[in-house]
Design a protein around this motif. Structure first.
Motif, mmCIF file in Angstrom:
data_model
loop_
_atom_site.group_PDB
_atom_site.id
_atom_site.type_symbol
_atom_site.label_atom_id
_atom_site.label_comp_id
_atom_site.label_asym_id
_atom_site.label_seq_id
_atom_site.Cartn_x
_atom_site.Cartn_y
_atom_site.Cartn_z
ATOM 1 N N UNK A 36 0.841 -1.228 -0.026
ATOM 2 C CA UNK A 36 -0.012 -0.098 0.216
ATOM 3 C C UNK A 36 0.907 1.394 -0.168
ATOM 4 N N UNK A 37 0.651 1.884 -1.225
ATOM 5 C CA UNK A 37 1.642 3.076 -1.207
ATOM 6 C C UNK A 37 0.681 4.703 -0.895
ATOM 7 N N UNK A 38 1.155 4.993 0.475
ATOM 8 C CA UNK A 38 0.306 6.204 0.630
ATOM 9 C C UNK A 38 1.094 7.458 0.228
ATOM 10 N N UNK A 39 0.292 8.014 -0.939
ATOM 11 C CA UNK A 39 0.839 8.984 -1.594
ATOM 12 C C UNK A 39 2.023 8.568 -2.459
ATOM 13 N N UNK A 40 2.360 9.586 -3.575
ATOM 14 C CA UNK A 40 3.220 8.982 -4.241
ATOM 15 C C UNK A 40 4.789 9.122 -4.144
ATOM 16 N N UNK A 41 5.130 9.522 -2.951
ATOM 17 C CA UNK A 41 6.292 9.767 -2.261
ATOM 18 C C UNK A 41 6.892 8.351 -2.502
ATOM 19 N N UNK A 42 6.315 7.161 -2.201
ATOM 20 C CA UNK A 42 7.011 5.812 -2.051
ATOM 21 C C UNK A 42 6.876 5.170 -3.224
ATOM 22 N N UNK A 43 6.519 5.687 -4.249
ATOM 23 C CA UNK A 43 6.302 5.088 -5.626
ATOM 24 C C UNK A 43 7.258 4.236 -6.130
ATOM 25 N N UNK A 54 -1.491 -1.298 -4.366
ATOM 26 C CA UNK A 54 -2.656 -0.328 -4.078
ATOM 27 C C UNK A 54 -1.934 1.264 -3.997
ATOM 28 N N UNK A 55 -2.322 2.160 -4.743
ATOM 29 C CA UNK A 55 -1.974 3.652 -4.472
ATOM 30 C C UNK A 55 -3.004 4.394 -4.014
ATOM 31 N N UNK A 56 -2.882 5.074 -3.025
ATOM 32 C CA UNK A 56 -3.605 6.170 -2.495
ATOM 33 C C UNK A 56 -3.275 7.442 -2.621
ATOM 34 N N UNK A 57 -3.936 8.162 -3.200
ATOM 35 C CA UNK A 57 -3.468 9.661 -3.520
ATOM 36 C C UNK A 57 -4.321 10.717 -2.586
ATOM 37 N N UNK A 58 -3.607 11.526 -2.067
ATOM 38 C CA UNK A 58 -4.069 12.654 -1.292
ATOM 39 C C UNK A 58 -4.384 13.920 -1.776
#
Length: 817
Positions: free
Chosen positions: A238-245, A275-279
């Motif tokens: 689970x990637x919480x915002x694109x910083x960890x892409x 899963x990518x969550x964008x904020x």
């Protein structure tokens, strides 16, 4: 004095005090009770966690079993707001991530988290005598924070390495236990690294874009390597915002080098479990890097991934041939994730608009981007007084974190006077907290001594108190309350029904407009008619937030719609019976109930933002004057505002119940984690057979897609035919599909309507059936009945079709004819 840091606090206790406590029977009983509860809580840790050699916490590798619901989630975020003593957060994104880990712990969801440990964290805010924000960076003493080094069987500190231009950067691994959830933090500030690399993890979001790229490489690439060093084999990432892409690229590298998959086969496996969550609600808020900078730092990646630079750039750019287009981390995350979600219903819609360029053959409303509305961790943000009351009212299941949210409705059975006394107590605690801060000599004062005396004398714990606290960005529109100073004065200084306002929040050090807004509020608050009635609390953090969201009567939020992705401060407030006055944006679009708070209209009246601000400002004044103030001060014979208390009860039962992290985590499990775990299991089975088949199919279809020819077509002709309701019409398309199978080419009629703003929105699609094939010629027919009157727009779309795909955008190969 210890700044709520338990480790620092223990160091300040003298030996004599320890010896006295050893003889204090009452203290020992309380200590043992707390420790017993802690041991009982920790004993319920998921069986998927297994401790192995030495002090190295090692997670059991997931077996290849049929029960794919036994997943392990690897959660990545740039910041975590867990506790004020661990300064690795700046605002909403971090607080949300911290709350999520706590809920995973409470609920027993197997999760391990990865982040960075910052030497200086985010800045501490101080205000000068003129109201200017001063950013100070206080060094964290890593020996006095709730984190400790991770050591291997030989008692050596576990480290991971990431290659950078001309050298290798090393990161130490720390562990912080968020209850039963393990959070691993990476730190580069030690002697094995060059000075410029030691500073990578100095500041959260600090430095230039080059340092940001280095941070994101450490988080993504170093984070995956940390999991492997610890023996973690997750099946949902689970990637919480694109910083960890960059986790996607590192996992592809592993599969290419260790499992001998091709780049595209590995991508299928990675996507199946991601899963990518964008904020972020605005395009400019998504991190993006110049291609030239990427060539400096990851030019060796194509060789490691056994692919080309062009294929690598396609993961982060819409037009990979355009050297001026930046490489988007959000695009990279989307292309390496099967599922993508926003953080509220409205933000899901906004995200589909922002990211639509990745799937040009589809309209935003067709995209697979979903949403899970953010929630807050009830046990963190509900005051102890509310928790005691609600634990009694909500039933035994509520304590177990496995409950039906309908239990919140039991608040209606609590006597009005009990709720009102509780609200008065919490407001009193907030005002006492503020007075203590004013008296604390360690906290810098921006008021004169005379002003401080007047503030202490003027602040009241028995009047309507309205709070506004968040990051000070211009779109948050904190200035709306100050559009008409005379009207504001009438509201605040009403002798029968007075009101006081509390403000708090930081502006980014580079955001001059946000800082100017703080300065203006401070200036207004120092005017004679407002002193002690409008107050700005400096250095907004978790501790201040907890006091404010529980102690005020009304929580005000005024963003420019739709720029609030979700917002969670108002959710924290509702857990404490605080009523919201907010724009219908973010979570409040879903949460607002007429009998449980107040809302500014959703519809925009003016294109001119200044005009809209003026209208919204007048609406706020009117709501406060005509609805909020009269309801608060309308008392019965027992001095209880009955209608206000009824709103509090509806607020708890109908609003708070839907915005906990408990509901949020259940949504993630049912909407995403379950199916990702299942698909990942399927992809890995039989030596990745399914991943290889899909990758080969995509490659074959891609090569032949441009060769499909339209031989003939018969379409609905709206200008030459009378189209009547209830009548049936036939459409036909004949294609030369070459060596493709007719089942691999989907043909559909797309119908759209134009909304009031002139945008065409798809209202229906109708699939053609292949009715004949002669050689490479395939005929597709559709028989359709018109069922809805009005003007419609039609088009025919071809798309690559395969039942093994999770959704259409997984392989968005499209042609319009």
């Amino acid at each position: 004095e210890a700044d709520y840091n338990p480790i620092a606090f223990l160091e300040k206790i003298s030996l004599a005090k320890y010896q006295a406590l050893e003889e204090d029977a009452e203290f020992l009983v309380r200590l043992n009770a707390v420790y017993a509860r802690f041991r009982s809580y920790m004993a319920q840790k998921s069986p998927l966690f297994d401790k192995h050699v030495g002090n190295l916490p090692n997670l059991q590798r997931l077996p290849e079993h049929k029960d794919t619901k036994k997943y392990m989630i690897a959660y990545f975020s740039m910041e975590y707001g867990v506790h004020t003593s661990l300064k690795i957060y700046s605002g909403g994104l971090g607080i949300l991530a911290g709350d999520y880990l706590k809920e995973a712990s409470d609920k027993g969801t197997p999760m391990v988290a990865i982040g960075l440990l910052y030497r200086y964290g985010y800045f501490a805010q101080k205000l000068s005598a003129t109201g200017d924000q001063v950013a100070e960076y206080d060094e964290q003493d890593f020996m006095k924070i709730p984190a400790y080094p991770v050591r291997d069987a030989d008692n050596k500190w576990v480290t991971v390495s990431v290659a950078m231009p001309g050298r290798t950067v090393h990161a130490r691994v720390w562990r912080s236990d968020v209850g039963r959830t393990e959070l691993y933090l990476l730190d580069t500030d030690f002697e094995d690294n060059l000075p410029e690399d030691r500073s990578i993890t100095h500041q959260l979001y600090g430095g230039n874009w080059e340092n940001r790229l280095k941070q994101e490489l450490i988080l993504g690439v170093g984070g995956i390597r940390t999991l492997r060093a610890l023996g973690v084999e997750a099946n949902v990432y689970h990637c919480n915002e694109g910083h960890a892409a960059f986790i996607g690229l590192e996992r592809i590298r592993e599969l290419v080098n260790e499992q001998h998959l091709t780049f595209f086969e590995a991508q299928e496996v990675v996507r199946a479990s991601s899963l990518f969550t964008t904020h972020t609600p605005v395009p400019a808020g998504h991190d993006a890097f110049d291609e030239s900078l990427l060539r400096t730092y990851i030019s060796h990646y194509p060789q490691r991934l056994k692919t080309s630079w062009e294929d690598l750039m396609k993961l982060g750019k819409v037009d990979f041939k355009n050297p001026s287009e930046k490489f988007s981390m959000s695009h990279l995350a989307c292309n390496c994730s099967q599922e993508v979600n926003g953080v509220s219903w409205l933000h899901g819609e906004v995200s589909r608009e922002i990211l639509r360029g990745l799937w040009p053959g589809y309209q935003p409303e067709e995209l697979h981007i979903g949403y899970v509305t953010n929630g807050v961790h009830y046990d963190t943000w509900a005051s102890s007084e509310w928790k005691s009351l609600q634990a009694e009212a909500f039933g035994a299941e509520f304590k177990s974190h496995h409950y039906d949210k309908s239990c919140f409705s039991n608040i209606h059975s609590v006597p009005d006077e009990k709720i009102w006394e509780l609200r008065k107590m919490l407001r009193n605690k907030l005002i006492r907290f503020i007075r203590q801060r004013i008296n604390n000599s360690a906290i810098q004062k921006y008021h004169t001594p005379r002003e401080l005396v007047e503030i202490k004398d003027t602040l009241r714990d028995d009047i309507l108190t309205i709070g506004f606290a968040r990051r000070f960005a211009t779109y948050k529109r904190a200035h709306l309350l100050f559009k008409n100073i005379d009207r504001l004065n009438d509201i605040i200084n009403n002798p029968q029904m007075p009101v006081q306002f509390l403000f708090a929040g930081k502006a980014h050090p580079a955001d001059k407009a946000g800082q100017d807004l703080i300065k203006y509020i401070v200036e207004v608050s120092r005017r004679p008619q407002f002193i002690g009635k409008i107050l700005f609390l400096q250095n907004y953090d978790i501790r201040v937030a907890r006091k404010m969201v529980s102690g005020v009567d009304v929580w005000m939020n005024t963003p420019t719609r739709p720029l609030e992705a979700s917002g969670t401060s108002g959710e924290k407030a509702v857990m404490n019976g605080v009523l919201n006055l907010s724009v219908l944006d973010g979570w409040w679009v879903e949460g607002y109930k007429p009998n449980a708070g107040w809302a500014l209209p959703m519809e925009r009246a003016y294109d001119n933002q200044d005009f809209q601000d003026e209208l919204d400002s007048e609406t706020i004044y009117t709501l406060i004057e005509n609805e909020i103030v009269p309801k608060f001060y309308a008392r019965n014979a027992n001095n209880i505002p009955v209608e206000w208390v009824q709103m509090i009860k509806h607020n708890i039962a109908d609003v708070a119940s839907s915005f906990t992290t408990n509901r949020m985590l259940i949504d993630y499990e049912t909407r995403y984690y379950d199916k990702l775990s299942t698909r990942y299991h399927d992809m890995r089975t039989d030596d990745f057979a399914k991943a290889k088949d899909i990758a080969e199919w995509k490659k074959r279809v891609s090569r032949q897609w441009g060769s499909i020819d339209v031989i003939a077509q018969k379409q609905l002709n709206m200008q030459q035919e009378d189209i009547t309701l209830g009548s049936r019409y036939e459409s036909e398309v004949r294609l030369d599909i070459g060596t493709l199978d007719p089942a691999e080419v989907g043909v559909e009629l797309v119908i759209a309507e134009q909304d009031h703003s002139g945008k065409k929105k798809i209202t229906g699609t109708f699939e053609y059936a292949c009715t004949q094939q002669v050689g490479s010629s395939a005929t597709y027919t559709l028989n359709i009945q018109m069922e809805k009157p009005g003007i419609i727009f039609t088009g025919v779309r071809l798309y690559a079709k395969n039942p093994s795909l999770p959704h259409r955008q997984d392989f968005a190969l499209v042609r319009w004819i």
